[in-house]
Write a protein that holds these residues in place. Sequence first.
Motif: not given
Length: 70
Positions: A62-63, A52-58
Amino acid sequence: RKKMAEQPPHTPPRLLKPEEAARFLSISTRTLSRLVTRGDVAVIRVGGSRRFRLKDLLAAIDQNRSGGNE
């Protein structure tokens, strides 16, 4: 001839293991698996492993954020 500015070396994003991603989101790895299955969290497959990429988790945070003054 103009000298080009040196570009910093590209550093690939650190990929988190499922346990690390779940810990970051404060959920269990089982719940993380459900979120991946539903398409709520993006996953990267590396061989037979999930990362998992941190930006995808963030982005997932948000979503899924509900209204209010958070």
